[in-house]
Design a protein around this motif. Sequence first.
Motif, PDB file in Angstrom:
ATOM      1  N   SER A  87      28.172  45.005  44.541  1.00  0.00           N
ATOM      2  CA  SER A  87      29.618  44.913  44.308  1.00  0.00           C
ATOM      3  C   SER A  87      30.040  43.471  44.061  1.00  0.00           C
ATOM      4  O   SER A  87      29.343  42.528  44.421  1.00  0.00           O
ATOM      5  CB  SER A  87      30.396  45.486  45.493  1.00  0.00           C
ATOM      6  OG  SER A  87      30.229  44.679  46.636  1.00  0.00           O
ATOM      7  N   VAL A  88      31.201  43.349  43.436  1.00  0.00           N
ATOM      8  CA  VAL A  88      31.788  42.047  43.155  1.00  0.00           C
ATOM      9  C   VAL A  88      33.299  42.236  43.060  1.00  0.00           C
ATOM     10  O   VAL A  88      33.775  43.305  42.677  1.00  0.00           O
ATOM     11  CB  VAL A  88      31.202  41.437  41.850  1.00  0.00           C
ATOM     12  CG1 VAL A  88      31.597  42.234  40.629  1.00  0.00           C
ATOM     13  CG2 VAL A  88      31.587  39.978  41.693  1.00  0.00           C
ATOM     14  N   ASP A  89      34.052  41.195  43.432  1.00  0.00           N
ATOM     15  CA  ASP A  89      35.508  41.220  43.300  1.00  0.00           C
ATOM     16  C   ASP A  89      35.885  40.492  42.015  1.00  0.00           C
ATOM     17  O   ASP A  89      35.424  39.370  41.783  1.00  0.00           O
ATOM     18  CB  ASP A  89      36.181  40.554  44.495  1.00  0.00           C
ATOM     19  CG  ASP A  89      35.969  41.315  45.796  1.00  0.00           C
ATOM     20  OD1 ASP A  89      35.493  42.470  45.737  1.00  0.00           O
ATOM     21  OD2 ASP A  89      36.289  40.761  46.859  1.00  0.00           O
ATOM     22  N   LEU A  90      36.700  41.145  41.188  1.00  0.00           N
ATOM     23  CA  LEU A  90      37.089  40.607  39.886  1.00  0.00           C
ATOM     24  C   LEU A  90      38.594  40.589  39.733  1.00  0.00           C
ATOM     25  O   LEU A  90      39.298  41.406  40.323  1.00  0.00           O
ATOM     26  CB  LEU A  90      36.499  41.467  38.762  1.00  0.00           C
ATOM     27  CG  LEU A  90      35.001  41.699  38.771  1.00  0.00           C
ATOM     28  CD1 LEU A  90      34.613  42.637  37.637  1.00  0.00           C
ATOM     29  CD2 LEU A  90      34.264  40.383  38.651  1.00  0.00           C
ATOM     30  N   ARG A  91      39.078  39.684  38.884  1.00  0.00           N
ATOM     31  CA  ARG A  91      40.504  39.595  38.561  1.00  0.00           C
ATOM     32  C   ARG A  91      40.717  40.074  37.134  1.00  0.00           C
ATOM     33  O   ARG A  91      40.011  39.667  36.222  1.00  0.00           O
ATOM     34  CB  ARG A  91      40.965  38.140  38.702  1.00  0.00           C
ATOM     35  CG  ARG A  91      42.452  37.918  38.474  1.00  0.00           C
ATOM     36  CD  ARG A  91      42.828  36.448  38.705  1.00  0.00           C
ATOM     37  NE  ARG A  91      41.949  35.528  38.000  1.00  0.00           N
ATOM     38  CZ  ARG A  91      42.099  35.176  36.725  1.00  0.00           C
ATOM     39  NH1 ARG A  91      43.075  35.677  35.994  1.00  0.00           N
ATOM     40  NH2 ARG A  91      41.267  34.319  36.171  1.00  0.00           N
ATOM     41  N   VAL A  92      41.705  40.939  36.949  1.00  0.00           N
ATOM     42  CA  VAL A  92      42.019  41.450  35.613  1.00  0.00           C
ATOM     43  C   VAL A  92      42.765  40.376  34.828  1.00  0.00           C
ATOM     44  O   VAL A  92      43.813  39.901  35.264  1.00  0.00           O
ATOM     45  CB  VAL A  92      42.873  42.747  35.682  1.00  0.00           C
ATOM     46  CG1 VAL A  92      43.307  43.187  34.294  1.00  0.00           C
ATOM     47  CG2 VAL A  92      42.112  43.846  36.394  1.00  0.00           C
ATOM     48  N   ASN A  93      42.196  40.003  33.660  1.00  0.00           N
ATOM     49  CA  ASN A  93      42.866  39.019  32.810  1.00  0.00           C
ATOM     50  C   ASN A  93      42.810  39.408  31.333  1.00  0.00           C
ATOM     51  O   ASN A  93      43.170  38.614  30.474  1.00  0.00           O
ATOM     52  CB  ASN A  93      42.274  37.622  33.013  1.00  0.00           C
ATOM     53  CG  ASN A  93      40.918  37.458  32.360  1.00  0.00           C
ATOM     54  OD1 ASN A  93      40.208  38.431  32.120  1.00  0.00           O
ATOM     55  ND2 ASN A  93      40.547  36.223  32.080  1.00  0.00           N
TER      56      ASN A  93
END
Length: 134
Positions: A87-93
Amino acid sequence: MRKTKWTAVMLVSMSLASFSSVSLAKTERHGLLSIAHSGVASYYSDKLHGQRTASGEIYDKNSLTAAHANLPFGTLLRVVNLNNNRSVDLRVNGRPGRHNKRLLDVSKRAAKELGFVQAGLAQVKIEILRWGEA
């Protein structure tokens, strides 16, 4: 106020209904509803490195970012590769292309951390950790 939040959650849920799995869960910290859903993810090619994203940011293949069709820019997601449980935490851009039917497009670094660079695609689950600005 509660009716407004419920209406917003239902609208987002309906817009995400085309994905293979959508579920609502109550978060412990804030008592708000979050949305988790699953589908196919891919990653951006190196050719897009340095180009502008839909949010106006410059795409950096070494950042932890993603493109999603409906979620507000700045939304923080936890993405889990269902094949290997990484898993990884991502930011929507960004936004995917018009004809892209995948759930998510991620940066190359995110694809490496999720372990699907070689395959190019992965079945993933995403959970919204924090909503971005609308």
